[in-house]
Design a protein around this motif. Structure first.
Motif, PDB file in Angstrom:
ATOM      1  N   SER A  13       0.596  -1.156  -0.419  1.00 23.19           N
ATOM      2  CA  SER A  13       0.039  -0.057   0.159  1.00 23.19           C
ATOM      3  C   SER A  13       1.274   1.188  -0.016  1.00 23.19           C
ATOM      4  O   SER A  13       1.260   1.168   0.810  1.00 23.19           O
ATOM      5  N   ILE A  14       1.239   1.883  -1.085  1.00 21.02           N
ATOM      6  CA  ILE A  14       2.013   2.453  -1.521  1.00 21.02           C
ATOM      7  C   ILE A  14       3.122   2.455  -0.949  1.00 21.02           C
ATOM      8  O   ILE A  14       3.993   3.630  -0.934  1.00 21.02           O
ATOM      9  N   GLY A  15       3.431   1.441  -1.483  1.00 20.10           N
ATOM     10  CA  GLY A  15       5.701   1.134  -0.827  1.00 20.10           C
ATOM     11  C   GLY A  15       5.159   0.414   0.173  1.00 20.10           C
ATOM     12  O   GLY A  15       6.035  -0.416   0.649  1.00 20.10           O
ATOM     13  N   VAL A  16       4.309   0.284   0.912  1.00 14.83           N
ATOM     14  CA  VAL A  16       4.030  -0.518   2.582  1.00 14.83           C
ATOM     15  C   VAL A  16       3.691  -1.862   2.025  1.00 14.83           C
ATOM     16  O   VAL A  16       2.269  -1.918   1.851  1.00 14.83           O
ATOM     17  N   PRO A  17       4.345  -2.944   3.520  1.00 13.94           N
ATOM     18  CA  PRO A  17       4.107  -3.914   3.044  1.00 13.94           C
ATOM     19  C   PRO A  17       2.684  -4.152   3.838  1.00 13.94           C
ATOM     20  O   PRO A  17       2.369  -3.792   4.843  1.00 13.94           O
ATOM     21  N   TYR A  18       1.610  -4.698   2.976  1.00 12.02           N
ATOM     22  CA  TYR A  18       0.220  -4.927   3.994  1.00 12.02           C
ATOM     23  C   TYR A  18       0.174  -5.739   4.780  1.00 12.02           C
ATOM     24  O   TYR A  18      -0.697  -5.419   6.171  1.00 12.02           O
ATOM     25  N   HIS A  49       4.440   6.920  14.760  1.00 17.76           N
ATOM     26  CA  HIS A  49       4.961   5.789  13.870  1.00 17.76           C
ATOM     27  C   HIS A  49       6.028   5.464  12.818  1.00 17.76           C
ATOM     28  O   HIS A  49       6.364   6.644  12.340  1.00 17.76           O
ATOM     29  N   SER A  50       6.303   4.605  12.324  1.00 15.04           N
ATOM     30  CA  SER A  50       7.056   4.559  10.859  1.00 15.04           C
ATOM     31  C   SER A  50       6.722   3.647   9.644  1.00 15.04           C
ATOM     32  O   SER A  50       5.845   2.464  10.416  1.00 15.04           O
ATOM     33  N   TYR A  51       6.805   3.997   8.661  1.00 16.57           N
ATOM     34  CA  TYR A  51       6.462   2.860   7.509  1.00 16.57           C
ATOM     35  C   TYR A  51       7.762   2.644   7.289  1.00 16.57           C
ATOM     36  O   TYR A  51       8.487   3.371   6.505  1.00 16.57           O
ATOM     37  N   PRO A  52       7.688   1.354   7.142  1.00 14.36           N
ATOM     38  CA  PRO A  52       9.061   0.440   6.006  1.00 14.36           C
ATOM     39  C   PRO A  52       8.240   0.636   4.356  1.00 14.36           C
ATOM     40  O   PRO A  52       8.084  -1.004   4.159  1.00 14.36           O
ATOM     41  N   ASP A  53       8.804   1.694   4.416  1.00 10.27           N
ATOM     42  CA  ASP A  53       7.826   1.985   2.380  1.00 10.27           C
ATOM     43  C   ASP A  53       9.134   2.028   1.627  1.00 10.27           C
ATOM     44  O   ASP A  53      10.468   1.794   2.116  1.00 10.27           O
TER      45      ASP A  53
END
Length: 483
Positions: free
Chosen positions: A442-447, A476-480
């Motif tokens: 989702s926008i480069g972030v693992p689902y 919060h951070s996202y592994p994108d």
């Protein structure tokens, strides 16, 4: 059509009329002003979109009263003086572009066209009709915020600014549609947003090339990119859900005319959450696990039942087998399950589409037709009815979350695999399903984030709801894949 305005008032007005195809609700108010009434201007607007009282008091009367007392000084600064010193509207723009004029009229603004000048004044006098804020019917919760968004994007932004009182609140406005233009807004918190995700969403929005946008789904599919039956974007009409997304560093996409607002990125675990979990301690460790179990039940239960019929007779006693699966019903178990699913789907669709006063009729006829009559006629097995009933009850937990397409499609796939390959088919289907979900982004972030890849710090707000103080203070951070 000319790209810029002309000095001749009549030519300008004729060109505007031609572009609007002489529509009957295009109003052109001619005003003569000055001590000798020799100066002319035309106020051009669409009747149905302007606030007539505001236009009269803040624009027309201001010009007439001012120039009836004072002789207008006609020079290069005349337009600027009128715009900045006379008109009392909140928003003023000066332009010489025909396209700006047409766009302004469509947006409910009034265009003041003066005779003998190349520039016009655009005054914001719009008054859009909209419904009042009401309870969110699609996402009801026993606790928390009651009202939901309306169809007006400016009203929705106002609501969000009332929740998030911060100078970091940023709004980026875009416009799409070659035939009918629609405003699209990107909302985020400047110091909180994940910049990689923001850049990626903006980049994908630049690819939008459509004639019109009636539903936000048009934009959502373009931004999502990959086609899958799993929702890669969480839609919500609740201000508290959208505000939480912004505070977690996500990007919000709002399409004018749609109460459903989109959150980017959205992971699978987001669809198992509910707003009221953050207003009570009840179920903070169990409710999401229960919802996950319900999701698996609504997908796999009919398939397990079909496999039990075809491959369970050798492993179960005859008495148990007949009590669970078959007692010489007319329909085979496979068709029994498929027909029941279709009938339940028809009943649900009927309840959503017929007049409200007819829903009670469907509620009475449905159980009699599907339940008592079908069982007494030996068409279906009672346990089969219970299985499909549980399947649909567990599915209603996700009816408004966007997962309906996913479990409805997967349900049939698992039934077919179970019929032809038994329990081995179910295991194969589950394995392929997991591989597919792990590969989604989702926008480069693992689902499946934060479970796959495993991120311990984010677990506290995924499979369970952690301590509220820690959640509020955590970043919060996202592994994108966008950085």
């Amino acid at each position: 059509m000319y790209n810029t305005l002309q000095e001749d008032l009549e030519n300008n007005i004729n060109n505007i009329k031609m572009n609007f195809n002489n529509t009957s609700d295009l109003s052109i108010r001619e005003i003569k002003f000055g001590t000798n009434k020799i100066m002319k201007l035309n106020a051009v607007y669409l009747d149905s979109l302007v606030d007539a009282d505001y236009l009269q008091n803040s624009v027309i009367l201001r010009i007439i009263e001012t120039f009836n007392i004072n002789k207008p000084l006609i020079n290069k600064e005349f337009i600027n003086n009128v715009a900045n010193s006379i008109l009392s509207t909140a928003s003023i723009k000066i332009t010489n572009s025909y396209q700006d004029v047409l766009d302004a009229i469509i947006q409910g603004k009034t265009v003041l066209v003066f005779d003998g000048f190349l520039e016009v004044i655009i005054a914001d006098t719009a008054k859009w009709k909209e419904r009042a804020l009401e309870e969110s019917s699609g996402e009801r919760t026993p606790n928390g915020m009651v009202f939901g968004f309306s169809e007006n994007a400016q009203t929705n932004i106002n609501v969000l600014r009332g929740i998030i009182k911060s100078e970091q609140f940023c709004v980026q406005k875009m416009n799409f549609g070659s035939v009918a233009k629609t405003d699209v807004y990107l909302l985020f918190l400047h110091d909180t947003v994940d910049n990689g995700i923001l850049k990626e969403v903006t980049k994908r929005l630049e690819k939008v090339d459509v004639k019109y946008i009636m539903q936000g789904r048009v934009v959502q599919e373009i931004v999502d990119g990959k086609q899958t039956f799993f929702p890669l974007t969480l839609n919500s009409e609740r201000p508290d859900v959208i505000a939480s997304g912004m505070l977690e560093g996500r990007v919000i996409l709002m399409v004018d005319g749609n109460p459903q607002v989109m959150i980017f990125p959205s992971m699978f675990m987001d669809f198992l959450q509910a707003p009221d979990e953050y207003t009570t301690n009840y179920g903070r460790f169990s409710v999401r696990i229960i919802r996950l179990f319900a999701f698996l039940t609504t997908i796999f239960l009919p398939g397990i039942y079909v496999a039990l019929d075809k491959y369970g007779s050798d492993r179960l006693s005859e008495k148990v087998y007949e009590s669970l699966v078959t007692k010489n019903e007319l329909l085979p178990t496979l068709w029994e399950v498929i027909i029941l699913i279709i009938l339940f789907r028809i009943v649900l669709d009927a309840c959503n589409r017929i007049p409200k006063n007819m829903v009670i009729l469907i509620a009475l006829i449905g159980p009699i037709l599907i339940g008592e009559t079908a069982i007494e006629a030996n068409l279906i097995h009672p346990v089969g009815l219970i299985v499909i009933g549980l399947t649909f009850i567990t599915g209603t937990l996700f009816g408004n979350s966007g997962l309906t397409a996913a479990f409805s499609t997967l349900r049939y796939i698992i039934i077919i695999l179970a019929y032809f390959f038994g329990y081995s088919g179910i295991i194969i289907g589950t394995t392929l399903l997991l591989i597919h979900m792990v590969g989604l982004r989702s926008i480069g972030v693992p689902y499946f984030s934060p479970l796959i890849p495993f991120r311990f710090k984010e677990i506290k707000d995924s499979i369970y709801r952690g301590d509220l103080e820690k959640l509020v203070n955590s970043k919060h951070s996202y592994p994108d894949d966008n950085n």
